[in-house]
Each structure stands twice: as structure tokens, then as C-alpha cells.
Design a protein around this motif. Structure first.
Motif, mmCIF file in Angstrom:
data_model
loop_
_atom_site.group_PDB
_atom_site.id
_atom_site.type_symbol
_atom_site.label_atom_id
_atom_site.label_comp_id
_atom_site.label_asym_id
_atom_site.label_seq_id
_atom_site.Cartn_x
_atom_site.Cartn_y
_atom_site.Cartn_z
ATOM 1 N N ARG A 204 -13.172 10.576 11.444
ATOM 2 C CA ARG A 204 -11.713 10.732 11.522
ATOM 3 C C ARG A 204 -11.038 9.517 10.886
ATOM 4 O O ARG A 204 -11.481 8.383 11.065
ATOM 5 C CB ARG A 204 -11.260 10.833 12.969
ATOM 6 N N ILE B 45 -0.129 13.804 12.662
ATOM 7 C CA ILE B 45 -1.445 14.442 12.499
ATOM 8 C C ILE B 45 -2.427 13.923 13.546
ATOM 9 O O ILE B 45 -3.133 14.699 14.196
ATOM 10 C CB ILE B 45 -1.985 14.208 11.074
ATOM 11 N N ASP C 230 -2.097 15.366 17.048
ATOM 12 C CA ASP C 230 -2.264 16.811 17.191
ATOM 13 C C ASP C 230 -3.750 17.153 17.286
ATOM 14 O O ASP C 230 -4.503 16.947 16.339
ATOM 15 C CB ASP C 230 -1.637 17.505 15.974
ATOM 16 N N ASN D 227 -5.192 19.823 17.013
ATOM 17 C CA ASN D 227 -5.596 20.874 16.080
ATOM 18 C C ASN D 227 -5.677 20.391 14.632
ATOM 19 O O ASN D 227 -5.885 21.188 13.731
ATOM 20 C CB ASN D 227 -4.639 22.067 16.181
ATOM 21 N N GLN D 228 -5.489 19.103 14.433
ATOM 22 C CA GLN D 228 -5.549 18.511 13.094
ATOM 23 C C GLN D 228 -6.654 17.455 13.055
ATOM 24 O O GLN D 228 -6.734 16.617 13.952
ATOM 25 C CB GLN D 228 -4.217 17.830 12.737
ATOM 26 N N GLU D 229 -7.463 17.519 12.015
ATOM 27 C CA GLU D 229 -8.516 16.522 11.836
ATOM 28 C C GLU D 229 -8.447 16.007 10.402
ATOM 29 O O GLU D 229 -8.918 16.653 9.475
ATOM 30 C CB GLU D 229 -9.889 17.131 12.147
ATOM 31 N N LEU D 230 -7.815 14.854 10.239
ATOM 32 C CA LEU D 230 -7.755 14.190 8.941
ATOM 33 C C LEU D 230 -8.997 13.311 8.846
ATOM 34 O O LEU D 230 -9.202 12.410 9.667
ATOM 35 C CB LEU D 230 -6.485 13.348 8.823
ATOM 36 N N GLN E 274 -8.432 17.411 5.071
ATOM 37 C CA GLN E 274 -7.798 17.702 6.344
ATOM 38 C C GLN E 274 -8.235 19.078 6.805
ATOM 39 O O GLN E 274 -8.156 20.049 6.055
ATOM 40 C CB GLN E 274 -6.277 17.642 6.221
ATOM 41 N N SER F 173 -7.509 21.871 9.659
ATOM 42 C CA SER F 173 -6.519 22.294 10.656
ATOM 43 C C SER F 173 -7.028 23.539 11.368
ATOM 44 O O SER F 173 -7.624 24.419 10.738
ATOM 45 C CB SER F 173 -5.189 22.632 9.970
ATOM 46 N N ILE G 148 -5.802 26.759 13.542
ATOM 47 C CA ILE G 148 -4.578 27.524 13.748
ATOM 48 C C ILE G 148 -4.904 28.726 14.626
ATOM 49 O O ILE G 148 -5.741 29.551 14.271
ATOM 50 C CB ILE G 148 -4.011 28.001 12.399
ATOM 51 N N GLU H 58 -7.782 21.592 3.614
ATOM 52 C CA GLU H 58 -6.851 21.268 2.529
ATOM 53 C C GLU H 58 -7.012 19.806 2.136
ATOM 54 O O GLU H 58 -7.661 19.031 2.831
ATOM 55 C CB GLU H 58 -5.400 21.530 2.965
#
Length: 150
Positions: free
Chosen positions: A5, A45, A48, A50-53, A68, A70, A72, A86
């Protein structure tokens, strides 16, 4: 290679990588210091679940890629969870070494761990090599995507 991460101090290197191509240089602003909007976005980000950068590091702990992932939640597919990948970029001097393939292998496994029913992505039509790469991994152009820029 290690995938982890991203943390706040990684943001400048991430922006440097994603701005280093023909499309990225038109829409990103890699400056020192970075525009505050990048750090503000990172904080959203990171907060959240539900977000993995993610960043990709080489054996010297240098960041050589980013993406990234995501997650959903949808009602269709019986309330299925979709994963979307993405902003997949590998540093220019490290392209062609199989790093992109390793990124997608990792993302596929992570999506399965989260019980996602599909991993989807979008790719600019101006990136024909990227589209061929995604197709080689089994992705299919099943829908026509559209965007409305503001």
C-alpha cells in the motif's frame, strides 16, 4: 519485487511515474512541491477501505510502478462486488520486464480474496499497446465505455 500500500511520502514518486507518458503529461502536474490536490486525494483514498492505492518496489526499495484497485458494491450479479483496476503505470525505464503482468496477477488474486465477481478496467483508446496487453491477460472488450469530462 514487492507490492505494498502507498503511504503519503510515496505520492510525489507516484505522480512522477503517472505523469511520465504522452497522456499523463497532459493531465498531471508533477512539480516540487506537488499541488495540494494530490495529497488531499491521497488522504481520501487512504481513508476508504474500498480503495487500495498500491506501489511496486524493486529489490532496492525504489518505487517502479503503481496502480489503484477499487472495490465497488453493486446490486446486480446478486449483490456482487466488483474490483476495478486503474492508473496502472510502470516506470519508463522498467517497462517490458514483466512487471505489469505481475501487477495484474497480484490484483487478480487480491480481487479473489475480497470475493469480487469481476475485475474490470478502462483503457484510453490512444493506448493500443496497453489494450493488447490487457487482452493477452484474458480481459475482453465487452462494453463500450463513455466519459463526460467536466
Amino acid at each position: 519485487m514487492k507490492i505494498r500500500r502507498a503511504i503519503e511520502k510515496d505520492v510525489p514518486e507516484i505522480i512522477k511515474i503517472i505523469s511520465d507518458d504522452k497522456l499523463g503529461e497532459k493531465r498531471e502536474h508533477f512539480t516540487n512541491p506537488l499541488p495540494k490536490s494530490y495529497l488531499e486525494a491521497f488522504k481520501i483514498i487512504a481513508a476508504d477501505n474500498n480503495q487500495e492505492l498500491m506501489v511496486v518496489e524493486d529489490e532496492n526499495s525504489e518505487i517502479i510502478g503503481t496502480f489503484q484497485l477499487s472495490f465497488i458494491q453493486y446490486l446486480n450479479y446478486c449483490g456482487g462486488l466488483r474490483a476495478q483496476i486503474e492508473v496502472v503505470q510502470v516506470r519508463k525505464d522498467k517497462r517490458g520486464l514483466g512487471i505489469g503482468k505481475q501487477i495484474f496477477q497480484w490484483a487478480i488474486e487480491r480481487s479473489k480474496e475480497k470475493n469480487a465477481i469481476i475485475l474490470q478496467l478502462t483503457s484510453d483508446k490512444k493506448r493500443p499497446k496497453a489494450i493488447k496487453f490487457y487482452e493477452s491477460l484474458g480481459f475482453k472488450a465487452s462494453h463500450e465505455g463513455m466519459k463526460l469530462h467536466f
